[in-house]
Structures are given as structure tokens and as C-alpha cells.
Design a protein around this motif. Structure first.
Motif, PDB file in Angstrom:
ATOM      1  N   PRO A 162       0.789  -1.235   0.000  1.00  0.00           N
ATOM      2  CA  PRO A 162       0.000   0.000   0.000  1.00  0.00           C
ATOM      3  C   PRO A 162       0.820   1.283   0.000  1.00  0.00           C
ATOM      4  CG  PRO A 162      -0.928  -1.592   1.544  1.00  0.00           C
ATOM      5  CD  PRO A 162       0.372  -2.154   1.072  1.00  0.00           C
ATOM      6  N   VAL A 163       1.760   1.423   0.933  1.00  0.00           N
ATOM      7  CA  VAL A 163       2.471   2.688   1.057  1.00  0.00           C
ATOM      8  C   VAL A 163       3.417   2.907  -0.124  1.00  0.00           C
ATOM      9  CG1 VAL A 163       4.149   3.967   2.441  1.00  0.00           C
ATOM     10  CG2 VAL A 163       2.241   2.817   3.560  1.00  0.00           C
ATOM     11  N   ALA A 164       4.170   1.897  -0.490  1.00  0.00           N
ATOM     12  CA  ALA A 164       5.136   2.045  -1.581  1.00  0.00           C
ATOM     13  C   ALA A 164       4.456   2.407  -2.888  1.00  0.00           C
ATOM     14  CB  ALA A 164       5.947   0.766  -1.743  1.00  0.00           C
ATOM     15  N   LEU A 165       3.328   1.761  -3.187  1.00  0.00           N
ATOM     16  CA  LEU A 165       2.672   2.000  -4.466  1.00  0.00           C
ATOM     17  C   LEU A 165       1.780   3.233  -4.436  1.00  0.00           C
ATOM     18  CD1 LEU A 165       1.841  -1.669  -5.531  1.00  0.00           C
ATOM     19  CD2 LEU A 165       3.790  -0.247  -6.164  1.00  0.00           C
ATOM     20  N   ALA A 166       1.128   3.498  -3.322  1.00  0.00           N
ATOM     21  CA  ALA A 166       0.276   4.687  -3.248  1.00  0.00           C
ATOM     22  C   ALA A 166       1.092   5.966  -3.318  1.00  0.00           C
ATOM     23  CB  ALA A 166      -0.552   4.666  -1.965  1.00  0.00           C
ATOM     24  N   THR A 167       2.273   5.968  -2.701  1.00  0.00           N
ATOM     25  CA  THR A 167       3.066   7.199  -2.709  1.00  0.00           C
ATOM     26  C   THR A 167       3.601   7.535  -4.094  1.00  0.00           C
ATOM     27  OG1 THR A 167       4.952   5.880  -1.918  1.00  0.00           O
ATOM     28  CG2 THR A 167       3.723   7.177  -0.283  1.00  0.00           C
ATOM     29  N   MET A 168       3.753   6.538  -4.955  1.00  0.00           N
ATOM     30  CA  MET A 168       4.106   6.837  -6.341  1.00  0.00           C
ATOM     31  C   MET A 168       3.032   7.706  -6.972  1.00  0.00           C
ATOM     32  SD  MET A 168       6.420   6.249  -8.716  1.00  0.00           S
ATOM     33  CE  MET A 168       6.595   6.329 -10.503  1.00  0.00           C
ATOM     34  N   LYS A 169       1.784   7.375  -6.712  1.00  0.00           N
ATOM     35  CA  LYS A 169       0.662   8.137  -7.262  1.00  0.00           C
ATOM     36  C   LYS A 169       0.546   9.497  -6.582  1.00  0.00           C
ATOM     37  CE  LYS A 169      -1.941   3.827  -7.998  1.00  0.00           C
ATOM     38  NZ  LYS A 169      -1.777   3.751  -9.461  1.00  0.00           N
ATOM     39  N   ILE A 170       0.639   9.512  -5.260  1.00  0.00           N
ATOM     40  CA  ILE A 170       0.492  10.770  -4.519  1.00  0.00           C
ATOM     41  C   ILE A 170       1.574  11.762  -4.932  1.00  0.00           C
ATOM     42  CG2 ILE A 170       0.542  11.838  -2.237  1.00  0.00           C
ATOM     43  CD1 ILE A 170      -0.463   9.115  -1.130  1.00  0.00           C
ATOM     44  N   ALA A 171       2.823  11.305  -4.920  1.00  0.00           N
ATOM     45  CA  ALA A 171       3.933  12.201  -5.237  1.00  0.00           C
ATOM     46  C   ALA A 171       3.820  12.742  -6.650  1.00  0.00           C
ATOM     47  CB  ALA A 171       5.264  11.466  -5.053  1.00  0.00           C
TER      48      ALA A 171
END
Length: 496
Positions: A162-171
Motif C-alpha cells: 500500500p504505502v510504496a505503491l500509493a506514494t508513487m501516485k500521490i507524489a
């Protein structure tokens, strides 16, 4: 056997809109610790009304707030502050992630959270080098091309990282000036809920919001909302189809990183020791739950028996257990239903004429958690269900081949096309094979790695669009062409 919780989670997890807890409006959903099967928290599902509030907050932040118009320097400062926030809270975020996913804690600390922080650094560096375009080739005119943020991004994250992949989108979304509403998986909401809470301290109000719930309820309301301008989704192919259908009614662009059934091709000319290590890492890391896993292991027949024998021996020794233990290599699967689905493919393999090579059973000695033994089967053919369906677990399917052409044909004979692996120390073999593989990414003589500057995504049903530096810039921005005459042009005088 009982395992300690990585962290005491919050009793209730809610959405967050403009820095305030969401009222939800939907049903309560249980969150389980996969290592014990025990419920550890309750998630408040956000209904259509709650989702609308989140989208409206992001809309107001985009239309009236400072974020889209910030200078590049100010946006870089904010992205770097997001990175520092993650690094300052690595242990807490990793433990919350472990509690919901069952992923090995040391891997979450060392890889996932470090990658999450780097996602913000990467896009900060990327926008620092961004440039517009100008054209003067047409005499008497200057034409410029600039990029502007699109608007409100709906970001839908998967449960497996969740965190590794979601932060790609957020950033990416934030770097280019968009605002966002994030929806995590209802199975694994805790670390992302805490991350968004932490990021409220360094981002303007409404720039990043989070809603929680099932895809059919919360996700559907988010994608269909008329205030959403673009959708980025990582998850299953069937869900991706439903999202694109809904978003298409509003002509909302989407990127989709979907399923995979990647071929890991082992030639006799490969360094067999390295290829073996790569094959084990490619299917058993992240508890086997990753779309880019090398789940179909294609081995040249002249080394097939030896390679499979060594793989079986090593797989039987893989350390399965407590995700908090330093020597654990594979933890529990994410849910009881998913564990049962993965194990169900053992029977399907046998029904299709295949053979169980190793594993294939639940680890009942480890208690009520969702542990299975690392598994491998020998397929009767590439048409078998275990060779065609995405299993998404520590489950490898072996298939022999005789020639490079046959290997490529088998590799391409799937509905998916995310990643391919090629192992060979014979350069002509590598150069002849890689162009023919129908996948968005090819890794040669290496297990999975990610170059964020390069596009990442799949052919066929593995996805639509790409993530990565320039790919994200193209998705999260609109191009504007402005033409200015360098001197007053001659005009036709209608009606004079």
C-alpha cells in the motif's frame, strides 16, 4: 502458535478530509492481522456522501487554493517535506503496514518505506528539471507549449504494497500541481491513513484527502463523481475494467496498472546459480503477492530437471513465519479468502494434469494465521489454469521449452503482458529474445528492479498507460499551446 502484534493499531480508522476525520456514513468493516487471523481494528466505510465531501475539498483546494499556482521551488520544498516526514516515521508506518498486510517487517522498513520516501524525492528532482517548449519556425509568430495540472486526481491503491505503491501516485499527482483523493484497499488501510494524517502537517488544506471502504461502494462513488478529473488505479484486471467503464462516462482519463502472469525464462546459457536465486526472489518476495512476480518459470529442457530439483530443495527451506522475526522470509498471505484461493490452485493444477512439486499446504503449525508453504507445480501445458490465471501468491508454475522461439511463444501466450525475465549469458540469445516479448518491461539477468525515470506498465490486460517520470508528467498535466505574433499580422477585413 500466537504472534505478537507489530503495533497497537487505532481502534477505528476513518477517512480524512481537510484534516478532519470523515463521518463515513457506511458500514463498519473489520481489519485483520494476517499472522493470527484476529480482528485488530474497525474501518468506517465512506459512503457516497462522504466521498462527495472529500472530492469537494480537493476541488476547492485546486480551484481556490494556492497549490496549483505554487512556484516549482515551493512545490519542491513541500515534496521534500513529505519525504522527511516519511523518513521520520519509518518504524511506525512499517509496523502499521505489517499489521494489516502480514508483510515481513524488516522488508517494510528497509525497502517499502525507503521507496515511499524516494518517490517524493524523485518527483521533486524531476520537476526541478522540467522545461516548456517554444517554436519560432513559423515566421512572425512565437508558439509556446506549457503544462498545467489537470485537477482532482482519484488515486486507488492496492492491498499488496500500500504505502510504496500509493506514494508513487500521490507524489506524482502533487508534483504537477493536482490535488487528490486517495482510496486504499479496505483490507490494508492503516499505514496510509496514518501517512495522510502526517502529511496534513506539511501540505495545504484539501490538497490530499483519504476515503475508505470497499471498491463497489467507496471506490465506485469516487470514480463516478463529476468533480474527479483523472483516475489512477493499481489492482486487478476485472476491477480495472469496471473503473474505466465508469470513468469513461465522464470522459475521465485513466492509468491502470493491472494483473500479470510474467514469464521467467531460464536458458541453459544462464548462470544457473544466479538464475535460481532470481527465480526464488521473483516468486517468493513480498509473500508472493505482486503483479510483477515471475510466476511462470520457463526452463530450457537440457537443464530443466537439475534446475527444478534445486528450486524444490531451496523452496522447501524458505523460512515461513512471524513477520516480526528477522529471519522470516515469507509471512502470511493477506486474508483468509485469498489464502484459500491460492491453495485452490493446487487442485486445479492436478485436475489439468499437472504435478505438485513442493508445498501446496496450509502451515497449520503456525496457528490461525494465513500461512502456506512456498509452492511450485509442473504444468501439463501453458493452457493450464495455473499457467494462465494470476494466482498472486508464493506459487510458481514450471514449464519446459526446447528453443528460444518456443520460449517466446509460451511467454506471450497469456492475456497479460506486464513483465518478462530473461536469464542468459549468451548475448545473441538475449538480443534475439527480448524484442519479441510482449510485455511492457523486460528484465535481463536480474530480478525485479524499478527505474523511476523509465515507463512502467503493461501490454494487453496488464494495464493502460504508464507510470514513471515523463509518463506521469503526460498523465497528470494538460498541454497548453499559446501562439503570439511577434508583429501585428495582416488581417482579412470581412465586411469592410
Amino acid at each position: 502458535m500466537s504472534f505478537d502484534l507489530p503495533i497497537q493499531p487505532p481502534e477505528r480508522i476513518t477517512g480524512l478530509v481537510n484534516g478532519t476525520a470523515s463521518l463515513g456514513g457506511g458500514i463498519d468493516l473489520p481489519v485483520f492481522y494476517p499472522a493470527t487471523g484476529a480482528q485488530i481494528a474497525t474501518l468506517t466505510e465512506d459512503d457516497e456522501t462522504a466521498v462527495a465531501r472529500a472530492v469537494e475539498a480537493a476541488r476547492a483546494a485546486f480551484d481556490k487554493g494556492p497549490w496549483p499556482g505554487l512556484s516549482t521551488a515551493k512545490r519542491i520544498e513541500a515534496l521534500e517535506a513529505c519525504r522527511e516526514t516519511i523518513l521520520a516515521n519509518v518504524d511506525e508506518l512499517a509496523r502499521l503496514e505489517c499489521a494489516a498486510t502480514g508483510l515481513v517487517l524488516k522488508e517494510l522498513r528497509a525497502r517499502h518505506m525507503v521507496r515511499a520516501a524516494y518517490n517524493f524525492r524523485f518527483f521533486a528532482e524531476y520537476i526541478s528539471q522540467s522545461a516548456g517548449q517554444s517554436y519560432t519556425q513559423t515566421e512572425g509568430y512565437l508558439t509556446t507549449v506549457t503544462r498545467e495540472p489537470v485537477g482532482v486526481a482519484a488515486l486507488i491503491a492496492p492491498w499488496n504494497a500500500p504505502v510504496a505503491l500509493a506514494t508513487m501516485k500521490i507524489a506524482a499527482a502533487l508534483a504537477f500541481g493536482n490535488t487528490a483523493v486517495l482510496k486504499p484497499s479496505e483490507q490494508t488501510p492503516m499505514a496510509l491513513a496514518r501517512l495522510v494524517e502526517l502529511l496534513q502537517e506539511v501540505l495545504p488544506e484539501g490538497v490530499l484527502n483519504i476515503v475508505n471502504g470497499r471498491g463497489a461502494v467507496t471506490g465506485a462513488a469516487l470514480v463516478a463523481h463529476p468533480g474527479v478529473d483523472l483516475v489512477s488505479f493499481t489492482g486487478g484486471t476485472e476491477t480495472g475494467r469496471a473503473i474505466m467503464s465508469s470513468a469513461g462516462r465522464n470522459l475521465v482519463p485513466c492509468t491502470m496498472e493491472l494483473g500479470g502472469k510474467s514469464a521467467n525464462i531460464i536458458f541453459a546459457s544462464a548462470d544457473q546459480d544466479r538464475a535460481l536465486d532470481g527465480a526464488l526472489q521473483g516468486i517468493f518476495s513480498n509473500n508472493g503477492q505482486q503483479c510483477l512476480a515471475g510466476s511462470r518459470v520457463l526452463v530450457e529442457r537440457k537443464v530443466f530437471d537439475d534446475f527444478v530439483g534445486r528450486f524444490r530443495e531451496r523452496a522447501a527451506k524458505v523460512r515461513v513465519g512471524d513477520p516480526l522475526a528477522d529471519d522470516t522470509e515469507v509471512g502470511p498471505l493477506a486474508s483468509l479468502a485469498h489464502m484459500n484461493r491460492v491453495l485452490g490452485f493446487v487442485d486445479k493444477a492436478r485436475e489439468d494434469g499437472g504435478q505438485l512439486l513442493v508445498g501446496g499446504t496450509r502451515r497449520e503449525d503456525l496457528g490461525e494465521g494465513y500461512f502456506i508453504s512456498p509452492t511450485a507445480v509442473l504444468a501439463h501445458s501453458n493452457a493450464d489454469r495455473c499457467a494462465q490465471d494470476e494466482i498472486f501468491g508464493p506459487f510458481a508454475t514450471f514449464i519446459p521449452f526446447d528453443t528460444a522461439d518456443e520460449a517466446v511463444a509460451i511467454a506471450n501466450d497469456t492475456a497479460f503482458g506486464l513483465v518478462s525475465y530473461v536469464w542468459s549469458d549468451h548475448l545473441p540469445t538475449v538480443m534475439a529474445t527480448t524484442p519479441s516479448l510482449r510485455s511492457g518491461v523486460v528484465w535481463v539477468n536480474t530480478p525485479m528492479m524499478r527505474e523511476l525515470r523509465a515507463p512502467f506498465g503493461g501490454y494487453k490486460t496488464s494495464g493502460v498507460g504508464r507510470e514513471g517520470g515523463a509518463s506521469c508528467e503526460a498523465f497528470y498535466t494538460e498541454e497548453k499551446t499559446t501562439t503570439i505574433p511577434t508583429a501585428p499580422p495582416a488581417l482579412r477585413r470581412f465586411g469592410a
